[in-house]
Scaffold this active site. Structure first.
Site, PDB file in Angstrom:
ATOM      1  CE  LYS A  54       2.511   8.857   6.370  1.00 24.00           C
ATOM      2  NZ  LYS A  54       1.244   8.985   5.648  1.00 24.00           N
ATOM      3  CD  GLN A  98      -0.072   6.596   3.070  1.00 20.52           C
ATOM      4  OE1 GLN A  98      -0.007   6.894   4.256  1.00 20.52           O
ATOM      5  NE2 GLN A  98       0.475   7.351   2.141  1.00 20.52           N
ATOM      6  CG  ASP A 121      -3.860  11.670   7.380  1.00 22.23           C
ATOM      7  OD1 ASP A 121      -2.702  12.114   7.304  1.00 22.23           O
ATOM      8  OD2 ASP A 121      -4.178  10.504   7.058  1.00 22.23           O
TER       9      ASP A 121
HETATM   10  N1  GUN Z   1      -1.039   9.922   0.829  1.00 22.03           N
HETATM   11  C1  GUN Z   1      -0.170  10.897   0.493  1.00 22.03           C
HETATM   12  N2  GUN Z   1       0.015  11.749   1.521  1.00 22.03           N
HETATM   13  C2  GUN Z   1      -0.761  11.296   2.532  1.00 22.03           C
HETATM   14  C3  GUN Z   1      -0.966  11.764   3.860  1.00 22.03           C
HETATM   15  O1  GUN Z   1      -0.423  12.770   4.334  1.00 22.03           O
HETATM   16  N3  GUN Z   1      -1.828  11.011   4.600  1.00 22.03           N
HETATM   17  C4  GUN Z   1      -2.462   9.921   4.110  1.00 22.03           C
HETATM   18  N4  GUN Z   1      -3.300   9.267   4.907  1.00 22.03           N
HETATM   19  N5  GUN Z   1      -2.279   9.464   2.871  1.00 22.03           N
HETATM   20  C5  GUN Z   1      -1.426  10.163   2.096  1.00 22.03           C
END
Ligand code: GUN
Length: 295
Positions: A54, A98, A121
């Site tokens: 990311k 995350q 998110d």
């Molecule tokens: N863990 C697994 N997928 C995601 C996501 O799309 N965003 C976040 N913040 N954590 C995750």
């Protein structure tokens, strides 16, 4: 005829290129670049790789990345205070924590602390509520990525039978909401659904997001259906140098013979999630700085 394989990587690259262009013109017009704060707590190997990808994508697109790597024993209060700081930082348009978080931290409390307009998110209750009531919302990146891939192969989704296997807040539930908005007839199934195979067999669109390696079998798929595989599972593979490989929630080798279109793992949903995160961050930046959002 085998299914066509939807190239998520290529579609994601296209989106990332568009976002990068939009950011370039923003900056050329004298506006600051968008900023995304990513918070990683602990050293879970998979999470570390996702967050690294990311951050790299942000750099490539011209988004300022504010990286916060915290030890696994970080007190919940310290994390909440960091979010408070980021909420009021004018250079930060988006905040991503995350998941999963270490067990001593209450995830809901953390998500609810993020200012909804910075919740790239789309996990905050306000955004969840807005999505489910048909209002403009920050929408979770993975389901948006799945929908964009679906749109590549299915023109009008109206009236189609769609099944989402998995009921997580991150993927399953928002995915169902998006498919409903597309006028699909939506079933949400999960690991405890009776006759899961039968439910899947009725579907024109199958979204597999259950988190179990190769659980969805070729025999569960209606011939010609579109299959989107959200799973990323590491399994043993003695033939590989690493001794492991990644597989989805769908048995690809069986399903590719039956489906009309299918996403691969890796190279399907994963890159699309990141592309949609960049889009959400740009949207958040436009809203924060009061400029029109890209179409
Ligand atoms: N863990 C697994 N997928 C995601 C996501 O799309 N965003 C976040 N913040 N954590 C995750």
């Amino acid at each position: 005829m085998p299914a066509s394989v939807i190239d998520g990587k290529a579609i994601a690259l296209e989106i990332q290129g568009e976002v990068a262009e939009q950011i370039k013109s923003r900056v050329a017009a004298g506006l600051r670049p968008p900023g995304l704060a990513t918070i990683l707590v602990g050293d879970d190997g998979a999470s570390r790789i996702y967050v690294r990808n990311k951050r790299r994508a942000c750099d490539a697109a011209g988004i300022r990345s504010f990286d916060h790597d915290l030890p696994g024993n970080t007190p919940q209060q310290a994390l909440l205070e960091l979010i408070d700081e980021l909420n009021t930082d004018d250079d930060v348009d988006g905040i991503l924590v995350q998941l999963p978080l270490p067990g001593h931290i209450e995830e809901t409390l953390v998500i609810e602390r993020i200012t909804p307009t910075k919740d790239v998110d789309g996990f905050h209750t306000l955004n969840v509520g807005r999505l489910n009531s048909g209002q403009d919302a920050m929408v979770p990146c993975t389901p948006v990525g799945c929908l964009l891939m679906l749109k590549e192969v299915v023109g009008d989704r109206t009236g189609m039978q769609a099944i989402v296997v998995g009921r997580s807040n991150i993927v399953g539930k928002p995915m169902a909401a998006l498919l409903l908005k597309e006028h699909c007839t939506v079933t949400i199934a999960h690991s405890r659904t009776r006759d899961l195979a039968g439910e899947c067999r009725r579907a024109d669109i199958v979204i597999a997001a259950v988190g179990r390696a190769r659980m969805v079998k070729g025999a569960w798929i209606k011939p010609g259906a579109t299959v989107i595989d959200v799973g990323i599972n590491r399994i043993d593979d003695a033939s590989r140098k690493s001794g492991t490989r990644l597989v989805g929630d769908v048995d690809f080798d069986e399903t590719v013979k039956v489906a009309g279109a299918i996403t691969p793992v890796p190279g399907g949903v994963g890159p699309m999630t990141i592309a949609c995160l960049l889009q959400n961050t740009l949207t958040a930046a436009c809203r924060q700085t009061g400029v029109p959002e890209p179409e």
